[in-house]
Design a protein around this motif. Structure first.
Motif, PDB file in Angstrom:
ATOM      1  N   GLY A  70       0.624  -1.221  -0.008  1.00  0.00           N
ATOM      2  CA  GLY A  70      -0.154   0.092  -0.066  1.00  0.00           C
ATOM      3  C   GLY A  70       0.824   1.490  -0.018  1.00  0.00           C
ATOM      4  O   GLY A  70       0.200   2.428  -0.114  1.00  0.00           O
ATOM      5  N   HIS A  72       2.085   3.196  -2.334  1.00  0.00           N
ATOM      6  CA  HIS A  72       2.330   3.537  -3.537  1.00  0.00           C
ATOM      7  C   HIS A  72       3.145   4.629  -3.913  1.00  0.00           C
ATOM      8  O   HIS A  72       3.863   4.589  -5.180  1.00  0.00           O
ATOM      9  CB  HIS A  72       0.920   3.646  -4.050  1.00  0.00           C
ATOM     10  N   SER A 110      -2.495   3.537  -8.846  1.00  0.00           N
ATOM     11  CA  SER A 110      -3.008   3.597  -7.444  1.00  0.00           C
ATOM     12  C   SER A 110      -2.931   5.013  -6.539  1.00  0.00           C
ATOM     13  O   SER A 110      -3.414   4.804  -5.530  1.00  0.00           O
ATOM     14  CB  SER A 110      -2.059   2.516  -6.882  1.00  0.00           C
ATOM     15  N   CYS A 252      -8.304  -8.461   1.714  1.00  0.00           N
ATOM     16  CA  CYS A 252      -7.510  -7.222   1.066  1.00  0.00           C
ATOM     17  C   CYS A 252      -6.354  -6.818   2.272  1.00  0.00           C
ATOM     18  O   CYS A 252      -5.254  -6.608   2.181  1.00  0.00           O
ATOM     19  CB  CYS A 252      -8.016  -5.920   0.355  1.00  0.00           C
ATOM     20  N   PHE A 256      -2.742  -7.173   2.096  1.00  0.00           N
ATOM     21  CA  PHE A 256      -1.925  -5.835   1.447  1.00  0.00           C
ATOM     22  C   PHE A 256      -1.806  -4.966   2.448  1.00  0.00           C
ATOM     23  O   PHE A 256      -1.030  -4.047   2.670  1.00  0.00           O
ATOM     24  CB  PHE A 256      -2.782  -5.490   0.310  1.00  0.00           C
ATOM     25  N   ALA A 259      -3.638   0.582   3.380  1.00  0.00           N
ATOM     26  CA  ALA A 259      -3.411   1.526   2.720  1.00  0.00           C
ATOM     27  C   ALA A 259      -3.355   1.190   1.253  1.00  0.00           C
ATOM     28  O   ALA A 259      -3.315   2.134   0.451  1.00  0.00           O
ATOM     29  CB  ALA A 259      -1.897   2.354   3.147  1.00  0.00           C
ATOM     30  N   HIS A 260      -3.496  -0.106   1.077  1.00  0.00           N
ATOM     31  CA  HIS A 260      -3.510  -0.413  -0.451  1.00  0.00           C
ATOM     32  C   HIS A 260      -4.938  -0.074  -1.100  1.00  0.00           C
ATOM     33  O   HIS A 260      -5.849   0.178  -0.572  1.00  0.00           O
ATOM     34  CB  HIS A 260      -3.482  -2.020  -0.401  1.00  0.00           C
ATOM     35  N   ARG A 261      -4.508   0.421  -2.490  1.00  0.00           N
ATOM     36  CA  ARG A 261      -5.800   0.935  -3.241  1.00  0.00           C
ATOM     37  C   ARG A 261      -6.851  -0.143  -3.219  1.00  0.00           C
ATOM     38  O   ARG A 261      -8.081   0.304  -3.174  1.00  0.00           O
ATOM     39  CB  ARG A 261      -5.216   0.849  -4.639  1.00  0.00           C
ATOM     40  N   THR A 263      -7.862  -2.546  -1.226  1.00  0.00           N
ATOM     41  CA  THR A 263      -8.482  -2.306   0.172  1.00  0.00           C
ATOM     42  C   THR A 263      -9.304  -0.972   0.354  1.00  0.00           C
ATOM     43  O   THR A 263     -10.564  -1.151   1.106  1.00  0.00           O
ATOM     44  CB  THR A 263      -7.344  -2.283   1.563  1.00  0.00           C
TER      45      THR A 263
END
Length: 276
Positions: A70, A72, A110, A252, A256, A259-261, A263
């Motif tokens: 996350g 990015h 992202s 997610c 991940f 902070a992942h896109r 999620t």
């Protein structure tokens, strides 16, 4: 789309080890923090070797692993720093340089920098078309996936649909490339309000996903459920959609982090359902 093609070959055709094997294996196992640490360790250990290829490639793995956690913006910063080095060592249109550009473009998406992603991925597709061999075909497909995602995010759904259908028509292998292209097609159809068709594509993607080995399914954790749920929501089938979105969010988070896109996408979709 991430491609790992860094193992060598011995004279008898047997795979040989490289300094990147451990980081690559950790990444493919979904152990992203460990993969990043190992890749950065390899890069640091080899940084003083002039024109060493493994140091920059290791940093490329580190950037992939950062994005998978996350982070990015960190990934894009690393890609930006690596691009001149890749161009100098490998050449501007070498598959490794094009791979880095494709990964960078998709990291930009992202960060919601969709226009930049679309332009970069389209440029990679054009460059790959000038080359020959299976690596270039894979590069073009990977970059096309990023372009399709960006076009859909920009609201240019008919263009995204056309590119996804064109890419799927050219690719028959039941692999992760086909999976992400089907998901891109489903996204573009959902964006046009064609939810029945989107559901059909998402269900095809689901069937394919179940047949793939775990290392190919892992990077798309939650993606199939979100595609199916979005189509169900568009059809007014909220009660069926919600458990899929909740499961995607949980998966997610585990794979991940918060902070992942993807999620964030799951959380936003869940909020939309609960707020309706």
């Amino acid at each position: 789309m991430k491609l790992f093609r860094w193992s060598g070959r011995g004279e008898a055709g047997r795979a040989t080890t490289t300094p990147l094997d451990e980081a690559t294996a950790l990444y493919q196992a979904g152990r992203y923090a460990e993969a990043e640490a190992e890749a950065r360790s390899v890069a640091a250990a080899r940084s003083r070797r002039r024109n060493d290829t493994y140091a920059p490639l290791a940093l490329g793995i580190a950037a992939l692993a950062a994005g998978a956690q996350g982070r990015h913006a960190d990934a894009v910063t690393t890609y930006d720093a690596l691009l001149p080095t890749f161009g100098r060592i490998f050449g501007a249109e070498h598959p490794q340089t094009l791979k880095l550009r494709s990964d960078r473009g998709q990291a930009l998406s992202s960060l919601a920098r969709y226009a930049e992603c679309e332009a970069e991925c389209a440029a990679v597709v054009r460059a790959a078309a000038r080359g020959t061999g299976p690596d270039m075909l894979l590069m073009a497909t990977a970059a096309r996936n990023g372009q399709i995602y960006a076009l859909a995010a920009l609201g240019r759904h008919p263009e995204a649909e056309a590119l996804a259908r064109e890419a799927l028509a050219a690719r028959r292998a039941p692999d992760r490339f086909t999976l992400v292209l089907r998901l891109g097609l489903a996204r573009s159809l959902n964006g046009q309000g064609r939810h029945e068709e989107a559901l059909e594509e998402a269900e095809r993607a689901e069937t394919l996903c179940r047949r793939l080995p775990q290392d190919q399914r892992r990077p798309e954790t939650g993606a199939v459920e979100l595609a199916v749920a979005t189509a169900l929501l568009g059809l007014g089938r909220d009660a069926e959609a919600r458990p899929l979105v909740a499961a995607a969010q949980e998966a997610c988070l585990a794979a991940f982090g918060p902070a992942h896109r993807r999620t964030a996408e799951a959380e936003a979709l869940l909020g939309r359902i609960d707020g309706a």
